[in-house]
Scaffold this motif. Structure first.
Motif, PDB file in Angstrom:
ATOM      1  N   PRO A  55       0.800  -1.237   0.000  1.00 14.82           N
ATOM      2  CA  PRO A  55       0.000   0.000   0.000  1.00 14.82           C
ATOM      3  C   PRO A  55       0.832   1.287   0.000  1.00 14.82           C
ATOM      4  O   PRO A  55       0.537   2.204  -0.794  1.00 14.82           O
ATOM      5  N   PRO A  56       1.896   1.403   0.844  1.00 13.42           N
ATOM      6  CA  PRO A  56       2.690   2.640   0.766  1.00 13.42           C
ATOM      7  C   PRO A  56       3.396   2.812  -0.573  1.00 13.42           C
ATOM      8  O   PRO A  56       3.518   3.937  -1.081  1.00 13.42           O
ATOM      9  N   THR A  57       3.842   1.703  -1.158  1.00 14.12           N
ATOM     10  CA  THR A  57       4.543   1.798  -2.444  1.00 14.12           C
ATOM     11  C   THR A  57       3.592   2.234  -3.545  1.00 14.12           C
ATOM     12  O   THR A  57       3.942   3.078  -4.384  1.00 14.12           O
ATOM     13  N   LEU A  58       2.375   1.696  -3.564  1.00 12.48           N
ATOM     14  CA  LEU A  58       1.388   2.118  -4.566  1.00 12.48           C
ATOM     15  C   LEU A  58       1.034   3.588  -4.393  1.00 12.48           C
ATOM     16  O   LEU A  58       0.921   4.331  -5.373  1.00 12.48           O
ATOM     17  N   ARG A  59       0.862   4.032  -3.154  1.00 10.86           N
ATOM     18  CA  ARG A  59       0.541   5.446  -2.927  1.00 10.86           C
ATOM     19  C   ARG A  59       1.663   6.338  -3.446  1.00 10.86           C
ATOM     20  O   ARG A  59       1.402   7.363  -4.098  1.00 10.86           O
ATOM     21  N   LEU A  60       2.901   5.989  -3.179  1.00 11.64           N
ATOM     22  CA  LEU A  60       4.029   6.786  -3.661  1.00 11.64           C
ATOM     23  C   LEU A  60       4.088   6.793  -5.183  1.00 11.64           C
ATOM     24  O   LEU A  60       4.394   7.823  -5.801  1.00 11.64           O
ATOM     25  N   ALA A  61       3.785   5.644  -5.818  1.00 12.31           N
ATOM     26  CA  ALA A  61       3.788   5.579  -7.282  1.00 12.31           C
ATOM     27  C   ALA A  61       2.693   6.472  -7.862  1.00 12.31           C
ATOM     28  O   ALA A  61       2.912   7.194  -8.846  1.00 12.31           O
ATOM     29  N   ASN A  62       1.496   6.445  -7.275  1.00 11.94           N
ATOM     30  CA  ASN A  62       0.404   7.295  -7.766  1.00 11.94           C
ATOM     31  C   ASN A  62       0.699   8.777  -7.548  1.00 11.94           C
ATOM     32  O   ASN A  62       0.372   9.623  -8.381  1.00 11.94           O
ATOM     33  N   GLU A  63       1.313   9.104  -6.403  1.00  9.53           N
ATOM     34  CA  GLU A  63       1.669  10.497  -6.138  1.00  9.53           C
ATOM     35  C   GLU A  63       2.711  11.004  -7.138  1.00  9.53           C
ATOM     36  O   GLU A  63       2.656  12.149  -7.580  1.00  9.53           O
ATOM     37  N   ALA A  64       3.646  10.153  -7.488  1.00 10.17           N
ATOM     38  CA  ALA A  64       4.732  10.579  -8.367  1.00 10.17           C
ATOM     39  C   ALA A  64       4.329  10.585  -9.840  1.00 10.17           C
ATOM     40  O   ALA A  64       4.741  11.466 -10.594  1.00 10.17           O
TER      41      ALA A  64
ATOM     42  N   ASP B  45      -2.649   9.153 -11.516  1.00 11.11           N
ATOM     43  CA  ASP B  45      -3.571   8.028 -11.613  1.00 11.11           C
ATOM     44  C   ASP B  45      -3.584   7.403 -13.003  1.00 11.11           C
ATOM     45  O   ASP B  45      -3.911   6.227 -13.159  1.00 11.11           O
ATOM     46  N   ARG B  46      -3.261   8.183 -14.039  1.00  9.91           N
ATOM     47  CA  ARG B  46      -3.329   7.661 -15.406  1.00  9.91           C
ATOM     48  C   ARG B  46      -2.185   6.694 -15.700  1.00  9.91           C
ATOM     49  O   ARG B  46      -2.385   5.640 -16.284  1.00  9.91           O
ATOM     50  N   SER B  47      -0.985   7.045 -15.296  1.00 11.47           N
ATOM     51  CA  SER B  47       0.176   6.197 -15.570  1.00 11.47           C
ATOM     52  C   SER B  47       0.651   5.428 -14.344  1.00 11.47           C
ATOM     53  O   SER B  47       1.471   4.524 -14.467  1.00 11.47           O
ATOM     54  N   GLY B  48       0.128   5.788 -13.163  1.00  7.19           N
ATOM     55  CA  GLY B  48       0.570   5.148 -11.931  1.00  7.19           C
ATOM     56  C   GLY B  48       0.487   3.639 -11.940  1.00  7.19           C
ATOM     57  O   GLY B  48       1.457   2.954 -11.567  1.00  7.19           O
ATOM     58  N   PRO B  49      -0.645   3.026 -12.383  1.00  9.38           N
ATOM     59  CA  PRO B  49      -0.716   1.566 -12.373  1.00  9.38           C
ATOM     60  C   PRO B  49       0.330   0.885 -13.247  1.00  9.38           C
ATOM     61  O   PRO B  49       0.859  -0.169 -12.897  1.00  9.38           O
TER      62      PRO B  49
END
Length: 425
Positions: A345-354, A357-361
């Motif tokens: 969960p923290p890693t996904l949140r950091l990826a979405n923040e950086a 939402d469009r490219s985060g996944p």
């Protein structure tokens, strides 16, 4: 496309989460099965542990490398089609392994095909579902779905260890193939493509909510996936996340998930008892990862990652010197289990923040690929060290030190500014 009505309104998102939870659970069971098949395969075919370890590492590696392409494919041809195809590949490959007679058959069925199939039913699937179906409570939902991998061990390992001990490796393959095939009708009946497919919006969103559309939904999804990697690789935050998730895979699926049962066997502990230890870890990970999702919605994810990796590293350093008594193994199972997949969960949140939402996944898919590269390296490394030294002690100590290093790297991550603006479709 005509919207098909479903009950519960926005809360139907939780029905989707429940089905995906079980898909992720069964995929985790498939990936954990080689750990209890090592000894039966050695007894049946004479294949040494380094052979089965390398086959497992191929599956783990492809499990990770498939992720980012599966995330883009879900946008291009649909999540349901991708998931159904993956379930068919997983069930078919494990069923075909019943006829194997040569090591390359093991590499092909439990390595290549099961790795590709299960790679589409992994963390990237959870990330796609969270982004599509939830506007709020994302950390909690990702924590819950991430915990399904631990629950997969909880449900499967004691059963398949018992099957392996009493009937060899074939009943294990049959159980996994049947369980995977049984999920297909549930996906067909209960999982719509998007909230809009049933006339709804994301959970927690207003009626006029417009979810982000990934550029991968149009054009060449392979080119877009690779281009996203190229652009993300030019940022420091990507490599910090990639490095920490490499260590995550190295210290979980790769080493502990593949070799802990064999390590316990070397110490005089039977397969069923060792599988019970992993199940206990699964119970505590279900608690710890769900709690991690709740914490991720409220606290700095970098500090959470620092704590998780530090505790994991110290646990692995402790294990070889624990004496493998009942009390010491329970202590290890609790400490290690609480943060087995708590890093997701923290890693996904950091990826979405950086990366948005469009490219985060898709970027998260490449980060998960780092996880599985680390897991594949540890699976092969553990088996090789066991053959060279006759024990697993040094392998676990080295893994513990990588956990401490990952804790330090986590604190360097900075997502204050977006890493890049996603390109238009």
């Amino acid at each position: 496309m005509i919207a098909q009505s479903r009950p519960f309104g926005q809360r139907y998102a939780f029905v989707v989460v429940a089905v995906i939870f079980f898909c992720l659970l069964i995929a985790a069971g498939l990936r954990s099965a080689p750990s209890v098949m090592m000894v039966p395969l050695e007894e049946s075919f004479g294949w040494h542990r380094d052979v089965t370890s390398w086959a497992a590492s191929v599956g783990i590696l492809l499990y990770g490398l498939t992720g980012p392409f599966a995330a883009a494919l879900m946008e291009r041809i649909g999540m349901r089609r991708t998931l159904l195809g993956a379930l068919l590949v997983m069930s078919g490959s494990t069923a075909l392994s019943l006829f194997m007679t040569e090591p390359w058959h093991l590499f092909l069925t439990w390595g290549v095909f099961s790795g590709i199939g299960s790679g589409a039913v992994a963390s990237v699937l959870g990330a796609t579902i969270v982004n599509r179906w939830f506007k709020t409570n994302r950390g909690l939902m990702m924590g819950l779905m991430s915990a399904s991998s631990a629950t997969g061990m909880l449900v499967f390992l004691p059963l398949i260890a018992s099957l392996a001990q009493s009937g060899g490796w074939k009943p294990v393959a049959i159980a996994v193939a049947v369980a995977t095939a049984a999920l297909i009708p549930f996906v067909l009946l209960l999982v719509p493509e998007r909230p809009a497919s049933i006339g709804q919006v994301r959970y927690g969103a207003d009626a006029d909510d417009v979810p982000p559309v990934s550029p991968a939904s149009q054009g060449n999804f392979l080119a877009h996936t690779l281009n996203t990697l190229r652009r993300a690789a030019g940022t420091r935050v990507f490599w910090y996340l990639f490095a920490t998730f490499f260590v995550c895979g190295f210290t979980t699926n790769g080493l502990v998930g593949t070799h802990l049962i064999a390590f316990c066997g070397d110490m005089g502990i039977g397969e069923v008892q060792a599988a019970g230890l992993l199940s206990m870890m699964g119970i505590f990970d279900l608690i710890g990862t769900t709690l991690s999702g709740w914490l991720t919605d409220r606290f700095d994810p970098r500090k959470l990652l620092g704590v998780y990796y530090a505790v994991r590293g110290l646990s692995l350093i402790y294990l070889p010197y624990s004496g493998f008594s009942a009390t010491s193994l329970v202590i290890f199972a609790v400490l290690y289990g609480l943060d087995w997949i708590a890093t997701v969960p923290p890693t996904l949140r950091l990826a979405n923040e950086a990366f948005g939402d469009r490219s985060g996944p898709i970027v998260f898919g490449w980060i998960v690929a780092g996880h599985q590269v680390g897991a594949a390296a540890a699976a092969a490394f553990g088996g090789t060290m066991r053959e060279l030294q006759g024990n697993y002690e040094l392998a676990f100590l080295i893994a513990g030190m990588t956990g401490i290093a990952a804790a330090c790297i986590s604190l360097l991550i900075n997502t204050d500014r977006p890493a890049f603006e996603p390109q238009a479709a």
